[in-house]
Design an enzyme around this catalytic site. Structure first.
Site, PDB file in Angstrom:
ATOM      1  N   GLU A  80       0.834  -1.192   0.000  1.00  0.00           N
ATOM      2  CA  GLU A  80       0.000   0.000   0.000  1.00  0.00           C
ATOM      3  C   GLU A  80       0.869   1.242   0.000  1.00  0.00           C
ATOM      4  OE1 GLU A  80      -4.037   1.662   2.196  1.00  0.00           O
ATOM      5  OE2 GLU A  80      -2.972  -0.077   2.999  1.00  0.00           O
ATOM      6  N   GLY A  81       0.535   2.206  -0.846  1.00  0.00           N
ATOM      7  CA  GLY A  81       1.273   3.455  -0.935  1.00  0.00           C
ATOM      8  C   GLY A  81       0.392   4.630  -0.573  1.00  0.00           C
ATOM      9  N   SER A  82       0.876   5.833  -0.862  1.00  0.00           N
ATOM     10  CA  SER A  82       0.163   7.043  -0.460  1.00  0.00           C
ATOM     11  C   SER A  82      -1.140   7.227  -1.235  1.00  0.00           C
ATOM     12  CB  SER A  82       1.058   8.262  -0.659  1.00  0.00           C
ATOM     13  OG  SER A  82       1.516   8.334  -2.006  1.00  0.00           O
ATOM     14  N   TYR A  83      -1.203   6.742  -2.466  1.00  0.00           N
ATOM     15  CA  TYR A  83      -2.434   6.938  -3.231  1.00  0.00           C
ATOM     16  C   TYR A  83      -2.958   5.664  -3.879  1.00  0.00           C
ATOM     17  CZ  TYR A  83       0.060   6.795  -7.748  1.00  0.00           C
ATOM     18  OH  TYR A  83       0.785   6.398  -8.849  1.00  0.00           O
ATOM     19  N   ALA A  84      -2.267   4.523  -3.682  1.00  0.00           N
ATOM     20  CA  ALA A  84      -2.703   3.287  -4.338  1.00  0.00           C
ATOM     21  C   ALA A  84      -2.420   2.075  -3.456  1.00  0.00           C
ATOM     22  CB  ALA A  84      -2.013   3.121  -5.682  1.00  0.00           C
ATOM     23  N   THR A  85      -3.223   1.039  -3.669  1.00  0.00           N
ATOM     24  CA  THR A  85      -3.024  -0.252  -3.017  1.00  0.00           C
ATOM     25  C   THR A  85      -2.880  -1.305  -4.110  1.00  0.00           C
ATOM     26  OG1 THR A  85      -4.423   0.444  -1.173  1.00  0.00           O
ATOM     27  CG2 THR A  85      -3.952  -1.909  -1.360  1.00  0.00           C
ATOM     28  N   VAL A  86      -1.906  -2.205  -3.936  1.00  0.00           N
ATOM     29  CA  VAL A  86      -1.648  -3.225  -4.942  1.00  0.00           C
ATOM     30  C   VAL A  86      -2.077  -4.592  -4.407  1.00  0.00           C
ATOM     31  CG1 VAL A  86       0.085  -4.332  -6.404  1.00  0.00           C
ATOM     32  CG2 VAL A  86       0.281  -1.892  -5.867  1.00  0.00           C
ATOM     33  N   ASP A 193      12.716   7.080 -11.996  1.00  0.00           N
ATOM     34  CA  ASP A 193      12.646   6.521 -10.644  1.00  0.00           C
ATOM     35  C   ASP A 193      13.235   5.112 -10.623  1.00  0.00           C
ATOM     36  OD1 ASP A 193      12.125   6.509  -7.930  1.00  0.00           O
ATOM     37  OD2 ASP A 193      10.024   5.899  -8.149  1.00  0.00           O
TER      38      ASP A 193
END
Length: 404
Positions: A80-86, A193
């Protein structure tokens, strides 16, 4: 006849409108078309509709289709990141495993620009060493990008095999990384990146560039870009010093850092504090830059000569001794790790470096979508833990290859 002519006129109007709409705004993300050679132009691949307006509807139950949220089953959360979940998921269309990147949408903020950028770029990229975008699902609450499922990444792979990877495996990983980068760079796209976490590794050893959220299409004339890109350890000194005028050489610094890390088993420049500390670690090895070694460095926003200790450049093997165990590795790494951006070797040129001279010639003839592992005798070898093996021999410390 009247109906047919009318339909034909409408189709022509639609085609004209589509052509106009597709061209608008393109000059802000890629080269003006009249300045790009015909063989270099980017052609966005679009899915053609199979809908026939004259076909009679059937009463048969509909099967799962692409573009629908209920066509995929979530199996487990991967991160899970700041704007998305995988999530790890499964396609109900073909039964294959997929990775579902679910991006949360907020009405007041709209769709995150990184998601739009990633989706738009990946739709046109078809290469064995770039993660494949299968599908896009847009609902009121979420935007879901459906990717091919790849079970691990280079960071996890190196954590599982500490002390440096097998030299032959490093060579295959680096070749694939350069192959993918050469493909996107020829299409004027920068990844921006590069880091081990963004390089996926399949169970057969196939490496795939992933996470294009920060990627940009490089336009001409040159625009300026944010210098808040690339994880600190893999960020080049020109960007650390405030440069926003960069090109594909930005990615090539990251390649050098990852190359060293795969061989040595530790990050090349693991800054622990801030940008100042990161630059000091770089200059300690490569030497503190001057106008002679780096023309224009004094004009960069954050370069203040009195802030940095004056270091002279060293041989890379003095900092990372395992580079000396592999033929041509130190020389190739030094061509990536150049403080002056214009001196860095390009991905295309690096593929022809002598470091790769013992690989089968067929690797350079593969079509874009063909894996390097389709070539006979190309496969990953068992990792050897902390030992360093070159051509089946033990290293200078007498370590054997029994540790797996």
């Amino acid at each position: 006849i009247f109906i047919r002519n009318t339909l034909s006129q409408k189709q022509n109007i639609c085609v004209t409108k589509m052509s106009t709409r597709n061209c608008q705004g393109m000059d802000s993300v890629i080269k003006p078309l009249d300045t790009i050679p015909e063989d270099k132009k980017v052609r966005v691949q679009r899915t053609q509709s199979s809908f026939d307006p004259f076909e009679k509807p059937t009463n048969q139950p509909t099967s799962p289709k692409f573009g629908k949220a209920d066509s995929y089953e979530k199996l487990e959360k991967l991160g899970e990141g700041s704007y998305a979940t995988v999530y790890k998921g499964k396609s109900k269309v073909n039964g294959k495993l997929v990775a579902l990147k679910v991006i949360r949408l907020q009405e007041e903020e709209g769709t995150p620009f990184t998601a739009i950028r990633e989706a738009s770029l990946l739709k046109g990229l078809k290469h064995a060493n770039i993660v494949l975008l299968h599908d896009i699902i847009h609902t009121k609450e979420t935007l879901t990008l459906v990717f091919e499922y790849v079970h691990t990444d280079l960071c996890q792979y190196m954590d599982k095999h500490p002390g440096g990877l097998h030299p032959d495996n490093v060579k295959l990983f680096l070749f694939q990384l350069l192959r993918g980068l050469s493909y996107i760079h020829q299409r004027y796209i920068l990844h921006r990146d590069l880091k081990p976490q963004n390089l996926l590794i399949s169970d057969t050893g196939e490496l795939k560039l992933a996470d294009f959220g920060l990627a940009r299409a490089k336009s001409v004339p040159s625009h300026t870009y944010s210098n808040e890109v690339v994880t600190l350890w893999y960020r080049p000194p020109d960007v650390l010093l405030g440069s926003t005028d960069y090109s594909t050489c930005l990615d090539m610094w990251g390649v050098g850092c990852i190359f060293v890390e795969m061989i040595q088993g530790v990050a090349a420049f693991p800054g622990m504090k801030d940008i100042q500390d990161q630059l000091e670690r770089i200059f300690l090895v490569l030497g503190t830059p001057t106008e002679d070694t780096w023309p224009g460095v004094h004009s960069l926003p954050h370069f203040k000569p009195d802030r940095f200790t004056q270091y002279s450049s060293k041989k890379l093997r003095q900092a990372w001794n395992k580079l000396g165990y592999v033929n041509h590795a130190e020389e190739l790494a030094s061509k990536f790790l150049q403080c002056f951006p214009k001196n860095r070797l390009s991905a295309q040129a690096a593929l022809s470096h002598e470091y790769f001279s013992d690989l089968p010639p067929r690797l350079w003839e593969l079509p874009d979508m063909s894996s390097v592992f389709t070539v006979p005798n190309i496969k990953l070898l068992p990792e050897t833990g902390d030992s360093v093996r070159v051509c089946g021999k033990t290293n200078s410390k007498g370590l054997t290859n029994s540790k797996h």
